[in-house]
Every structure is written in structure tokens, then in C-alpha cells.
Design an enzyme around this catalytic site. Structure first.
Site, short mmCIF file in Angstrom:
data_model
loop_
_atom_site.label_atom_id
_atom_site.label_comp_id
_atom_site.label_asym_id
_atom_site.label_seq_id
_atom_site.Cartn_x
_atom_site.Cartn_y
_atom_site.Cartn_z
NE ARG A 69 -2.25 -1.10 3.64
CZ ARG A 69 -1.65 -0.44 4.38
NH1 ARG A 69 -1.89 0.89 4.37
NH2 ARG A 69 -1.07 -0.75 5.45
CE1 TYR A 211 1.97 -7.00 -4.02
CE2 TYR A 211 1.11 -6.00 -2.39
CZ TYR A 211 2.01 -7.22 -2.84
OH TYR A 211 2.34 -8.05 -2.01
CE LYS A 220 -6.88 -4.04 4.95
NZ LYS A 220 -5.68 -4.30 5.35
CG HIS A 240 -6.83 -3.31 9.99
ND1 HIS A 240 -5.70 -2.84 10.08
CD2 HIS A 240 -6.82 -4.36 8.96
CE1 HIS A 240 -4.91 -3.38 9.23
NE2 HIS A 240 -5.60 -4.51 8.42
CB SER A 262 -0.56 -3.61 7.77
OG SER A 262 -1.74 -3.01 7.78
CB CYS A 264 0.75 -6.18 13.90
SG CYS A 264 2.06 -5.00 13.51
CG ASP A 287 -7.18 -7.64 6.57
OD1 ASP A 287 -6.21 -7.52 7.47
OD2 ASP A 287 -7.56 -6.53 5.52
NE ARG A 378 0.42 -8.40 2.44
CZ ARG A 378 -0.14 -8.25 3.51
NH1 ARG A 378 -1.21 -8.84 3.86
NH2 ARG A 378 0.53 -7.27 4.19
#
Ligand code: GTP
Ligand code: SPV
Ligand code: MN
Length: 595
Positions: A69, A211, A220, A240, A262, A264, A287, A378
Site C-alpha cells: 500500500r 497491488y 481496504k 481492521h 498491518s 502484526c 483482516d 502475499r
């Protein structure tokens, strides 16, 4: 096609601007998915992995400038600047549209414009929303097939006059006559990338990146940024957060929603395999959580997504076996290493790799200076492939949340777990959450940043108003409000070694939380909240020394006190939007720390 006039009109309008060679309405079928991958195999941007090792799976290498991002290029264009607050990039909506229209002009030449009808949440759930993404990227189409519910059934649910959230996307790389991508991931240079949100119109415009969160606009952009504003307006929550169900040996079910920034640990916790006897964990989402107060007064959560877009590095059969099982087939990999036998590999996968091709397409050996996989590499995998997916993960009514957890990556100061004194204190814990930088965002360099509720990059209105929304939700939930905890799996000792084993052993911390709810576990009152007493954490069979445990459960009052000025400064940036109740919490904390 569709009977929805508004949709037809929008598609024809964008077609005129972007001038694609063709328009394709996505039906969500397997045939369509296969065709997308064929197109990309032909263009040399997808690689088919070994069919016997990794059936129906593909590897992509993105452009090195397009790996995460881009928060500096993410905009919230509300009519009034003060409505986005100090934590969002604001541009006047008309000005932003003019700028982007110039870029959109002719941007799909040589490409097909795909119209993707998708549902965030089970089709027909009272919590779900419909979006339509227009994109010139078959990579986006294939990923959206996995991450959301795509196709004709969504158009049927939309009907002639249903509401949808328009999501416009282009990679920003038109093709000349006869030109193909020819092995090169298409995207625009960084200064031409725009991830734009128009909250008052429920509108998303994205340009220049292919991406993840920049391009899969249901995630998001819609399910967090636009939804955060809708949720505030309509009295619900878009967070989130992962969602999991934990069942204790007596069969009582607890539903937990946890917000970590993100990279974590959400995906890992969501698929946790408890290391304690008799406890069972099932995954509902990894997520994002959408939550509404049900008629019975409980807070009901759904996972609006239908797949995992998970961090690959560090994922192994030891750390996250359920993720490893989820990605055995039908998976899209991005920026992983390609092994000599046509499978994927990354740092921390738990098996060695002697030789391969790294994420940039260069030869790689363990002696190479650079990493084999990008740190934000990812996998995209269908949620239904997770062996511990909860039978209720698609329940349109959602699951009732008992526990909220906040957290972040802190090598020091923050203990393993803290229980909040009450809802307001819990909101303070969420609001002051902080984390060390990760690879999930390209342009976040600061070592430690406050990331309230893990929503700093995703809350598309004033953060002070968002905190007030949390207080308001607590008032409405009353006795049915979830209990709030704060965790930190990431403490390190002086040699840089993890103090806490993490992963499956995090179940011990979750068990303490559930036991607290049932009044079965003791705690110690400290100035920062309630911590487990020495004997109340179940540590049977875990390898943690007494000294490490002491460190993990220590409250260093001086260290906490020294963070107060920075917290105060962080809060003060919200000026008159900073809720009175937050000021009260801060004052209380200061007093308790003797400051
Ligand atoms: P996003 O998808 O970016 O929102 O990230 P996420 O919050 O889902 O994070 P994820 O679970 O993918 O974890 C990110 C990294 O943290 C991985 O490399 C994990 O191996 C690592 N990690 C997750 N849980 C733990 C833990 O309990 N302890 C330690 N030491 N590392 C962990
Ligand atoms: C995150 O960064 O929080 C992610 C990955 O979950 S992305 O979809 O790229 O936003
Ligand atoms: Mn995330």
C-alpha cells in the site's frame, strides 16, 4: 448484464473516458477465473506452479515499485477538509477528480475493461454491501474472485434500483497497437499513483497500482475507508479486525475480534492452533470485521471478505499450519521466490532453499545479500480452504462478539496482556495503540507510530470523531459491550530474542481473557490496567523462563510515564474533535502513573 440504470450509465461513462478495447461483465465462474490466468500466462506476467505440488496455483512478480500500500498516495476527498482530520491526505474533490480524469483519459487503450460485481459479506446478509469494481487488470479480477463474492448472483441481488459502491481502477499502463505486457507487471510510476476516496459519494477511484489494498478495492478502500464513514453515519462499525471463535473445554463459545496493525499478527491469530488442552479455535475472518448491534442487543460481526490476502514470509507449518494448509492449492502468490522445482518459497517457511529465482526475477541462493521473497510477499487463498474455518463464517447474522483485543509490535515497555478497567479505558487503549513499522506500507519509515485501533491508514474521517463513535457504541451496547484487552506478542530481550513464543501459545493469553469473563482467573491491578497474576496464566508445557515471564508481565511505570507527553501531543492534534471522555482517560492515566 444488468437492469440497473445507474450502473449501466456509470459503465458507459467510464468506458468513454478510459477507451478500453473491450468491456467484459464478470460472471464469477471458474471458466472466467481460468481465462484470466491464461491471459496473464500469455502476457508472461503469471507463472504456473508445479501442478502436483501446488495444484491450480500461480506466482506473480510485481514491479519493484508496486509491492505494498502507498499511504502517501492515498487520499480522502471530503467536501470539507476538517472532516478528514489531521491523519488523512485531503484534496478538494473537484480538483482531485480533474487530476485523475486526465490520467484516466485513454488509460485502458489496448486492454479490456472488466466490470466486477461483488458482495462484501454473504449475499443478502443485513450487514453486507454491494460494490462494482471496474478494472483493466485480470490480476485484480482473479484476486477479487477469491477475496469477495463475485458475479451474476450479485447483479441479481442488486436488481434494478439497488445501491452499489462504485470502485474505479486502472493500472495506468495503456498499450500501443500490438503491444503486450511482455513479462512486465503493469503499473504507473509512484508520482502518478492515486488511491482516492470520495466518502460523501461512496466513491473510490484508484489509479496506477496493481497491488493488494491499492487495487483490490473491496478490501481496504471499500470495507474499511468508505465503510468507516458509512458505519459512523449509520451507527455500526467497520474495523481492521480478525474474528475467531474460541471454545473452552466446557463447550462455551467465545467470539473474539482483534485489531493489530498491518503485518502484526491478525492472520496468524485468526488461525491459531491452541497449545492448551481442550480448547478449540475456529477462524471467521483474518483482516476486516463489520459489526452491527442486533435486535437482542449483542454486537454481531461478519467477515466481509471470502479469502485471505496474507503475509507470506514467516508463514510455516510451525507458526501457522492452518495457513499452510489453506494455500496448498488454488492460490495466487505474489512476490515469493520461485524454487527450481516450480514451487514457492520465502524466508521463514521452515524448509531450506538452496537455489531459486527471487521476487525480482534474479537468481538466488542462501548466500545472496537480498531476500528471496519480498517482506510483503502475499498469498491469496479462498477462506473455505482453511481447515479450521468456522461453520458460521458465512452466517448472514454474524457472530456475537465477547472480546475486543488491540495490540501492536512493541519490542519493549508494553506487557504481554492488559485488561482494561472498563469500556472507556479500553477505548483509550485502542486509541493509544502503537506499533513499530512493517513492510505492509511502502512509505512508513518511522520506528514507532501511534496507530489507533490499527485504523490510522483506514479511518476516512476525523480520528477524534471515530473515537467518539467508539464511546457512543459502548453506551448503546451497555452491559452487552465486549470486554477490551491489549496484547503484545513482540517483546524482545537484550539479545533481540523473542521473550514470548507466540503463535499457538497465544491461546494461553486468550484463555486468560475468557477465564476473566467467567470470573475464573485472577488479576493484578496496575496503573495501566489489569494484568494476569503470576499463577493465573496457564503455562503448562510452555518454554518460558521465570525471568522472561517476569519481564513480560512487568509494568515499568517510568517508561509508561515517559510516553505520556508524546501521547498527549498525538491526541491534541485532533483539537476540538478530541472527545472529552478521551481527555478524562488521559488525565486518569497520568494521575495513576504519578505524572
Ligand atoms: P496484514 O495482512 O498486513 O493486515 O497483516 P496481519 O496482521 O494479518 O499479520 P500476519 O498474521 O500476517 O503476521 C505478520 C508477521 O508477524 C508474520 O511474519 C508472522 O510470522 C509474524 N507473527 C504473527 N504472529 C506472531 C507471534 O505471535 N509472534 C511472533 N514473534 N511473530 C508473529
Ligand atoms: C494490510 O496492509 O493491512 C493488508 C494488505 O491487509 S493490503 O490488502 O495490501 O492492504
Ligand atoms: Mn490488513
Amino acid at each position: 448484464m444488468t437492469k440497473n440504470e445507474k450502473l449501466k450509465q456509470w459503465v458507459s461513462e467510464m468506458k468513454k473516458i478510459c477507451t478500453p478495447d473491450a468491456v467484459h461483465w464478470c460472471d464469477g465462474s471458474k471458466d472466467e477465473y481460468d481465462r484470466m490466468l491464461e491471459i496473464m500466462l500469455d502476457a508472461g506476467i503469471a507463472m504456473k506452479l508445479d501442478e502436483s505440488k501446488r495444484p491450480n496455483s500461480f506466482l506473480f512478480r510485481s514491479d519493484p515499485s508496486d509491492v505494498a500500500r502507498v499511504e502517501d498516495r492515498t487520499y480522502v476527498a471530503s467536501r470539507k477538509k476538517e472532516d478528514v482530520g489531521p491523519t488523512n491526505n485531503w484534496v478538494e474533490p473537484k480538483e482531485l477528480k480533474e487530476k485523475m480524469l486526465k490520467l484516466y483519459n485513454g488509460c485502458m487503450k489496448g486492454r479490456t475493461m472488466y466490470v466486477i460485481p461483488f458482495s462484501m459479506g454473504p449475499i443478502g446478509s443485513p450487514i453486507s454491501k454491494i460494490g462494482i469494481e471496474m478494472t483493466d487488470s485480470p490480476y485484480v479480477v482473479a484476486n477479487m474472485h477469491i477475496m469477495t463474492r463475485v458475479g451474476t448472483k450479485v447483479l441479481e441481488a442488486l436488481g434494478a434500483d439497488g445501491e452499489f459502491i462504485p470502485c474505479m481502477h486502472s493500472v495506468g499502463k495503456p498499450l500501443a497497437q500490438g503491444e503486450t505486457d511482455n513479462g512486465k507487471w503493469p503499473c504507473a510510476p509512484i508520482e502518478q499513483k492515486y488511491i482516492s476516496h470520495f466518502p460523501e459519494e461512496n466513491l473510490i477511484w484508484s489509479y496506477g497500482s496493481g497491488y493488494g489494498g491499492n487495487a483490490l478495492l473491496g478490501k481496504k478502500c471499500l470495507a474499511l475507508r468508505i465503510a468507516s464513514v458509512m458505519a459512523k453515519r449509520e451507527g455500526w462499525m467497520a474495523e481492521h479486525m480478525l474474528i475467531l471463535r474460541l471454545t473452552n473445554p466446557e463447550g462455551r463459545k467465545f467470539h473474539i475480534a482483534a485489531a493489530f496493525p498491518s503485518a502484526c499478527g491478525k492472520t496468524n491469530l485468526a488461525m491459531l492452533q491452541p497449545t492448551i488442552k481442550g480448547w478449540k479455535c475456529e477462524c471467521i475472518g483474518d483482516d476486516i470485521a463489520w459489526m452491527k448491534i442486533a435486535p437482542d442487543g449483542s454486537l454481531r460481526a461478519i467477515n466481509p471478505e471470502s479469502g485471505f490476502f496474507g503475509v507470506a514470509p514467516g508463514t510455516s507449518y510451525e507458526s501457522n499450519p492452518m495457513a499452510m494448509e489453506s494455500i496448498r492449492k488454488n492460490t495466487i502468490f505474489t512476490n515469493c521466490l520461485l524454487t527450481d522445482d516450480n514451487d514457492i518459497w520465502w524466508e521463514g517457511i521452515g524448509v531450506p532453499c538452496k537455489h531459486g529465482v527471487d521476487w525480482k526475477g534474479k537468481e538466488w541462493t542462501p548466500e545472496s545479500k537480498e531476500k528471496g521473497a519480498h517482506p510483503n510477499a502475499r498469498f491469496t487463498a479462498p477462506a473455505r480452504q482453511c481447515p479450521v474455518i468456522c461453520p458460521d463464517w458465512e452466517n448472514p447474522e454474524g457472530v456475537p462478539i465477547d472480546i475486543f483485543i488491540f495490540g501492536g509490535r512493541r519490542t519493549s515497555v508494553v506487557p504481554l496482556v492488559t485488561e482494561s478497567f472498563d469500556w472507556d479505558h479500553g477505548v483509550y487503549l485502542g486509541a493509544t495503540a502503537a506499533s513499530e513499522a512493517t513492510a505492509a506500507a511502502l512509505d512508513v519509515k518511522s520506528k514507532l507510530r501511534r496507530d489507533p485501533f490499527a485504523m490510522l491508514p483506514f479511518c476516512a474521517y476525523d480520528m477524534g470523531d471515530y473515537w467518539q463513535h467508539w464511546f457512543d457504541m459502548g453506551d448503546r451496547l451497555g452491559k452487552k459491550a465486549p470486554k477490551i484487552f491489549y496484547v503484545n506478542w513482540f517483546r524482545k530481550d537484550a539479545d533481540g530474542k523473542w521473550l514470548w513464543p507466540g503463535f499457538g501459545d497465544n491461546s494461553r493469553v486468550l484463555k486468560w481473557m475468557c477465564d476473566r469473563i467467567e470470573g475464573k482467573a485472577e488479576c493484578v491491578e496496575t496503573p495501566i490496567g489489569r494484568l494476569p497474576s503470576k499463577t493465573s496464566l496457564d503455562l503448562s508445557g510452555v518454554k518460558v523462563t521465570g525471568k522472561d515471564l517476569e519481564e513480560l508481565l512487568k509494568v515499568d511505570v517510568q517508561a509508561w510515564k515517559s510516553e505520556l507527553p508524546e501521547i498527549e501531543e498525538f491526541m491534541n492534534q485532533f483539537k476540538d474533535r478530541l472527545p472529552e471522555r478521551m481527555k478524562k482517560q488521559f488525565a486518569k492515566m497520568k494521575k495513576q502513573l504519578g505524572g
